[in-house]
Write an enzyme that holds these catalytic residues in place. Structure first.
Site, PDB file in Angstrom:
ATOM      1  N   LYS A 191      41.134  42.054  43.455  1.00 14.57           N
ATOM      2  CA  LYS A 191      40.727  42.617  42.160  1.00 14.57           C
ATOM      3  C   LYS A 191      40.539  44.122  42.353  1.00 14.57           C
ATOM      4  O   LYS A 191      39.420  44.629  42.425  1.00 14.57           O
ATOM      5  CB  LYS A 191      39.429  41.956  41.682  1.00 14.57           C
ATOM      6  CG  LYS A 191      39.649  40.597  41.031  1.00 14.57           C
ATOM      7  CD  LYS A 191      38.366  39.992  40.523  1.00 14.57           C
ATOM      8  CE  LYS A 191      37.962  40.485  39.164  1.00 14.57           C
ATOM      9  NZ  LYS A 191      38.718  39.911  38.045  1.00 14.57           N
TER      10      LYS A 191
HETATM   11  N1  PPE Z   1      43.318  36.731  36.198  1.00 10.32           N
HETATM   12  C1  PPE Z   1      42.863  38.006  36.092  1.00 10.32           C
HETATM   13  C2  PPE Z   1      43.844  39.101  36.000  1.00 10.32           C
HETATM   14  C3  PPE Z   1      41.491  38.250  36.037  1.00 10.32           C
HETATM   15  O1  PPE Z   1      41.052  39.498  35.921  1.00 10.32           O
HETATM   16  C4  PPE Z   1      40.589  37.167  36.085  1.00 10.32           C
HETATM   17  C5  PPE Z   1      39.124  37.415  36.007  1.00 10.32           C
HETATM   18  C6  PPE Z   1      41.110  35.854  36.213  1.00 10.32           C
HETATM   19  C7  PPE Z   1      42.476  35.688  36.287  1.00 10.32           C
HETATM   20  C8  PPE Z   1      40.214  34.655  36.332  1.00 10.32           C
HETATM   21  O2  PPE Z   1      39.518  34.658  37.551  1.00 10.32           O
HETATM   22  P1  PPE Z   1      38.088  33.949  37.715  1.00 10.32           P
HETATM   23  O3  PPE Z   1      37.110  34.769  36.972  1.00 10.32           O
HETATM   24  O4  PPE Z   1      37.851  33.936  39.165  1.00 10.32           O
HETATM   25  O5  PPE Z   1      38.227  32.597  37.134  1.00 10.32           O
HETATM   26  N2  PPE Z   1      38.746  38.467  35.165  1.00 10.32           N
HETATM   27  C9  PPE Z   1      37.417  39.022  35.272  1.00 10.32           C
HETATM   28  C10 PPE Z   1      37.297  40.383  34.645  1.00 10.32           C
HETATM   29  C11 PPE Z   1      37.569  40.526  33.201  1.00 10.32           C
HETATM   30  C12 PPE Z   1      37.297  41.930  32.720  1.00 10.32           C
HETATM   31  O6  PPE Z   1      37.607  42.240  31.580  1.00 10.32           O
HETATM   32  O7  PPE Z   1      36.743  42.758  33.436  1.00 10.32           O
HETATM   33  C13 PPE Z   1      36.352  38.050  34.788  1.00 10.32           C
HETATM   34  O8  PPE Z   1      36.664  37.076  34.122  1.00 10.32           O
HETATM   35  O9  PPE Z   1      35.187  38.282  35.116  1.00 10.32           O
END
Ligand code: PPE
Length: 303
Positions: free
Chosen positions: A157
């Site tokens: 990330k």
């Molecule tokens: N794909 C991406 C690109 C992504 O950023 C997230 C989380 C996910 C999948 C899902 O991952 P998980 O949270 O581990 O299930 N995105 C984070 C940030 C969003 C933001 O706007 O900042 C979140 O959901 O916290």
């Protein structure tokens, strides 16, 4: 988002408004930071952080991928997170740890610029809105491709990676949709701007393999819940037209939780209402994170 009292900043609890940084920070110019998104949930009695260690393990893995050396141990950051929530007297909240390269020298090479670490925790409602969670959202395939795996590294990330999501999200909102769905550089469905994606067809669940997408922690929960309900889960690439003809489509993420998609590119998904499988996953996820189905789950860290 609602301001809290304190932010943990390089080992100290500082007032929210005082948690500022130098304008020549490397992270600000070049996106050289890594972050996490975690949630805490409460039931009538207790508040729990959901999958705290899994999120910090990903945080440290992101740092490793991005060549950012975090000057604290994982244990220290996990404890600081617990303390921060207590000090801010929060119950349900979103937690945002971030490590970024600070100021010192300018230019692409970060030299020995200091690595800063912050943890913020604040009240933040569901990402795509309460109405979206209940009725489903309208999405659009983005004109932007998801970043290629050898240009940006999707297991991490990395702050800079997110400009791809920012472009796609703004384009979708400007066109009157709630979210953008992105295709990978080969044209297969990849993920949302901040969520993984699932489809349901003939009671089988399909999701993108983790090659081009973030290894979502919510995605992992969805797979576990589906399997517990004897639903088959296939991790396989699929195309945009398979989205259009799916019985159900939903997104998963810490911020977005489980959000149904009711329309894609002006094509209704089935009846245009959240489907049966989506509802089961939504309900069970809700009970899991709040410690209702299993208060002793090792996914929960009690505050
Ligand atoms: N794909 C991406 C690109 C992504 O950023 C997230 C989380 C996910 C999948 C899902 O991952 P998980 O949270 O581990 O299930 N995105 C984070 C940030 C969003 C933001 O706007 O900042 C979140 O959901 O916290």
């Amino acid at each position: 988002m609602k301001k809290s009292k304190y932010i943990w900043f390089n080992g100290k609890f500082v007032q929210w408004d005082k948690a500022t940084t130098h304008v020549l920070s490397h992270g600000l110019h070049y996106g050289s930071g890594i972050f996490e998104g975690i949630r805490a949930y409460s039931n009538k009695k207790d508040t729990f952080i959901f999958r705290l260690s899994d999120h910090y393990t990903r945080f440290f893995n992101s740092a490793k991928v991005a060549f950012i050396k975090i000057p604290y141990t994982q244990n220290k950051l996990e404890n600081a997170t617990l303390e921060l929530i207590k000090k801010n007297k929060l119950r349900d909240c979103y937690i945002r740890p971030l490590a970024f390269i600070g100021d010192g020298s300018i230019g692409i090479n970060p030299s020995n610029n200091k690595i800063n670490v912050i943890i913020a925790a604040f009240k933040w409602g569901t990402y795509l809105g309460e109405e979206g969670v209940k009725k489903g959202i309208r999405a659009k395939i983005s004109s932007f491709s998801r970043m290629g795996v050898n240009s940006f590294m999707t297991k991490s990330k990395i702050s800079g990676n997110y400009i791809n999501s920012v472009f796609a999200k703004r384009e979708a909102l400007n066109a009157g949709y709630d979210e953008a769905l992105m295709l990978d550089t080969d044209g297969y469905v990849s993920e949302g701007t901040g969520e993984n994606i699932f489809i349901v067809r003939n009671n089988k669940i399909k999701t993108t393999p983790i090659t081009s997408v973030l290894e979502g922690i919510t995605r992992d929960c969805v797979i576990q819940i589906a399997k517990n309900n004897n639903l088959e889960v296939i991790e396989q690439k699929f195309t945009r037209d398979e989205l259009y003809i799916a019985d159900e489509v939903f997104l998963s993420g810490t911020a977005a939780e489980i959000t149904p998609v009711r329309e894609i590119d002006d094509r209704k998904i089935s009846s245009g209402n959240p489907g049966k499988v989506t509802k089961i996953i939504q309900e069970e996820y809700k009970d899991l994170v709040r410690g209702i189905s299993n208060p002793a789950s090792n996914y929960l860290t009690k505050i």
